[in-house]
Design a protein around this motif. Structure first.
Motif, mmCIF file in Angstrom:
data_model
loop_
_atom_site.group_PDB
_atom_site.id
_atom_site.type_symbol
_atom_site.label_atom_id
_atom_site.label_comp_id
_atom_site.label_asym_id
_atom_site.label_seq_id
_atom_site.Cartn_x
_atom_site.Cartn_y
_atom_site.Cartn_z
ATOM 1 N N GLY A 54 73.500 -1.067 123.158
ATOM 2 C CA GLY A 54 73.395 -1.269 121.720
ATOM 3 C C GLY A 54 73.559 -2.733 121.343
ATOM 4 O O GLY A 54 72.777 -3.285 120.565
ATOM 5 N N ILE B 1 70.481 -4.651 122.351
ATOM 6 C CA ILE B 1 69.345 -4.453 121.432
ATOM 7 C C ILE B 1 69.499 -5.347 120.213
ATOM 8 O O ILE B 1 68.539 -5.951 119.734
ATOM 9 C CB ILE B 1 69.248 -2.968 121.027
ATOM 10 N N VAL C 100 63.448 -5.125 123.786
ATOM 11 C CA VAL C 100 64.155 -4.248 122.838
ATOM 12 C C VAL C 100 63.573 -2.835 122.885
ATOM 13 O O VAL C 100 64.308 -1.843 122.925
ATOM 14 C CB VAL C 100 64.066 -4.836 121.411
ATOM 15 N N ALA C 101 62.212 -2.741 122.929
ATOM 16 C CA ALA C 101 61.576 -1.421 122.992
ATOM 17 C C ALA C 101 62.000 -0.694 124.264
ATOM 18 O O ALA C 101 62.299 0.508 124.236
ATOM 19 C CB ALA C 101 60.055 -1.573 122.939
ATOM 20 N N THR D 259 65.625 0.520 123.966
ATOM 21 C CA THR D 259 65.825 1.737 123.169
ATOM 22 C C THR D 259 65.526 2.969 124.019
ATOM 23 O O THR D 259 66.189 3.993 123.886
ATOM 24 C CB THR D 259 64.924 1.753 121.917
ATOM 25 N N TYR E 197 68.519 3.449 126.103
ATOM 26 C CA TYR E 197 69.576 4.029 125.251
ATOM 27 C C TYR E 197 69.399 5.547 125.160
ATOM 28 O O TYR E 197 70.358 6.312 125.308
ATOM 29 C CB TYR E 197 69.494 3.383 123.872
ATOM 30 N N SER E 198 68.135 5.999 124.949
ATOM 31 C CA SER E 198 67.878 7.439 124.850
ATOM 32 C C SER E 198 68.177 8.138 126.171
ATOM 33 O O SER E 198 68.753 9.229 126.181
ATOM 34 C CB SER E 198 66.430 7.683 124.463
ATOM 35 N N GLY F 48 62.946 10.801 122.840
ATOM 36 C CA GLY F 48 63.547 9.486 122.652
ATOM 37 C C GLY F 48 63.095 8.478 123.677
ATOM 38 O O GLY F 48 62.674 7.367 123.348
ATOM 39 N N SER G 59 58.948 7.914 121.866
ATOM 40 C CA SER G 59 59.346 6.827 120.958
ATOM 41 C C SER G 59 59.081 5.477 121.586
ATOM 42 O O SER G 59 58.600 4.557 120.913
ATOM 43 C CB SER G 59 60.822 6.931 120.619
ATOM 44 N N THR G 60 59.389 5.341 122.897
ATOM 45 C CA THR G 60 59.177 4.052 123.551
ATOM 46 C C THR G 60 57.704 3.683 123.534
ATOM 47 O O THR G 60 57.345 2.531 123.235
ATOM 48 C CB THR G 60 59.698 4.119 124.998
ATOM 49 N N MET H 100 56.764 2.659 120.048
ATOM 50 C CA MET H 100 57.290 1.316 119.760
ATOM 51 C C MET H 100 56.412 0.259 120.416
ATOM 52 O O MET H 100 56.103 -0.782 119.808
ATOM 53 C CB MET H 100 58.725 1.177 120.290
#
Lengths: 207, 152
Positions: free
Chosen positions: A22, A25, A34-35, A38, A41-42, A65, A69-70, A73
């Motif tokens: 976190g 990021i 950053v993408a 994340t 992170y998921s 996630g 999502s990646t 992104m």
């Protein structure tokens, strides 16, 4: 609990890694990194959900996630710059005060939470236990999560499916159908696009 | 001709397995973790991987955007029509309930109707989720002609 449960150290390690990711990021300016982070992170939170025995949630988190999502992104990143602009070094004292107050309230509330795995906790005592006992007699499906999701709470899942459909409607109204015909998009008057955006926003609000 | 030979060969092997795993998650959802949502995402991921490696045009030829658009609506329609079907299939004198799967099959002892209902409803969820994920991906990725080579 009398004996110490060793898996709690795994939980601590995973939460520490979540915290580190976190911070990374927030600090990084390279949007590709950053993408990807994340997604990491998921995946970490999915691993943590597995450790908490919430396998279905972990599965969804890993697939949606870390997977979709990646990719989305990255797809959005292709349309914009690769680096974010450096944010101003101003100190937002009011924001800090709000964050500290909210954090203090959360820590204040921790003792009121039920112990992990407490059989008398609200989640385990009322309707949850009812589903556990009646699923073998009424649905006869081994996975209680599926029985609750698709049968007992069939209305809610229907609503969720409609929400997902509405999300696609909103994206298609805003960004087009992705058929590769870009000339039509660009020819559109900006006013028209704004009206469309307003409609999609209203739909999202309803959902 | 192709600078990504290894990626192409490996993904050609992987994509069918991803789809099969998606269907396993779909139809094994009664017994283990998984169900329509997760399976739909996994199947969409297989097509997205295909699009990333072989280009958007190839992916659009394999799964046309019009199929995706109709699929998103079709899934909701399947789900809703299961509910409407239970309204009509209920025996005489029974109260009529939307999404009451017991009405789908007379065998109440083995809860066959419940199993049919869950299967059909999850099929609707699978169709909608897979189509919607692909529709959103097409909408984003369709705005750039192709992934430029320096991005790799």
């Amino acid at each position: 609990m009398d004996h110490t449960d060793l898996t709690q150290y795994l939980d601590y390690a995973l939460i520490a890694m979540l915290l580190a990711v976190g911070f990374a990021i927030v600090r990084l300016r390279n949007l590709f990194a950053v993408a990807m982070l994340t997604g990491v992170y998921s995946l970490l939170s999915a691993a943590w959900f597995v450790s908490l025995d919430a396998v279905d949630v972990a599965f969804t988190e890993a697939a949606v996630g870390a997977g979709i999502s990646t990719v989305l992104m990255l797809g959005a990143m292709l349309l914009t710059a690769r680096e974010s602009e450096p944010a101003g070094a101003k100190r937002h004292w009011a924001a800090l005060a709000v964050v500290v107050a909210a954090g203090a309230a959360l820590f204040f509330a921790i003792p009121d939470m039920p112990v992990y795995g407490d059989p008398n906790s609200p989640a385990n005592s009322y309707v949850g236990m009812d589903y556990m006992t009646s699923t073998p007699n009424e649905i006869a499906v081994p996975n209680v999560v599926t029985a609750v999701l698709a049968s007992y709470r069939g209305y809610d899942t229907f609503g969720e499916t409609v929400v997902i459909f509405t999300a696609a409607l909103g994206v298609m109204l805003l960004l087009g159908f992705g058929t590769g015909r870009r000339e039509e998009d660009e020819d559109e008057a900006p006013g028209k696009a704004k009206v469309k955006a307003g409609k999609a926003g209203k739909k999202e609000d309803k959902a | 001709m192709s600078p990504h030979l290894i990626l192409r060969v490996v993904s050609k092997l992987l994509i069918p397995m991803i789809v099969v795993f998606g269907f396993y998650v779909q139809f094994h959802g009664d017994f283990g973790p998984g169900g329509g949502f997760q399976a739909g995402v996994i199947i969409a991921v297989a097509v997205i991987l295909y699009a990333l490696i072989f280009g958007m045009d190839e992916a659009r030829r394999a799964v046309p955007p019009i199929v995706v658009r109709y699929g998103a609506a079709l899934g909701v329609l399947i789900y809703a029509s299961v509910g409407v079907a239970t309204l009509f299939m209920n025996g005489a004198g029974e109260p009529l309930n939307f999404l009451d799967y017991d009405a789908l099959h007379p065998d109440q002892g083995h809860h066959t109707g419940q199993h049919y209902g869950i299967l059909l409803v999850e099929l609707g969820v699978l169709t909608t989720v897979a189509s919607v994920m692909l529709a959103i991906f097409y909408a984003f990725a369709g705005r750039v002609p192709d992934i430029p080579d320096e991005e790799w």
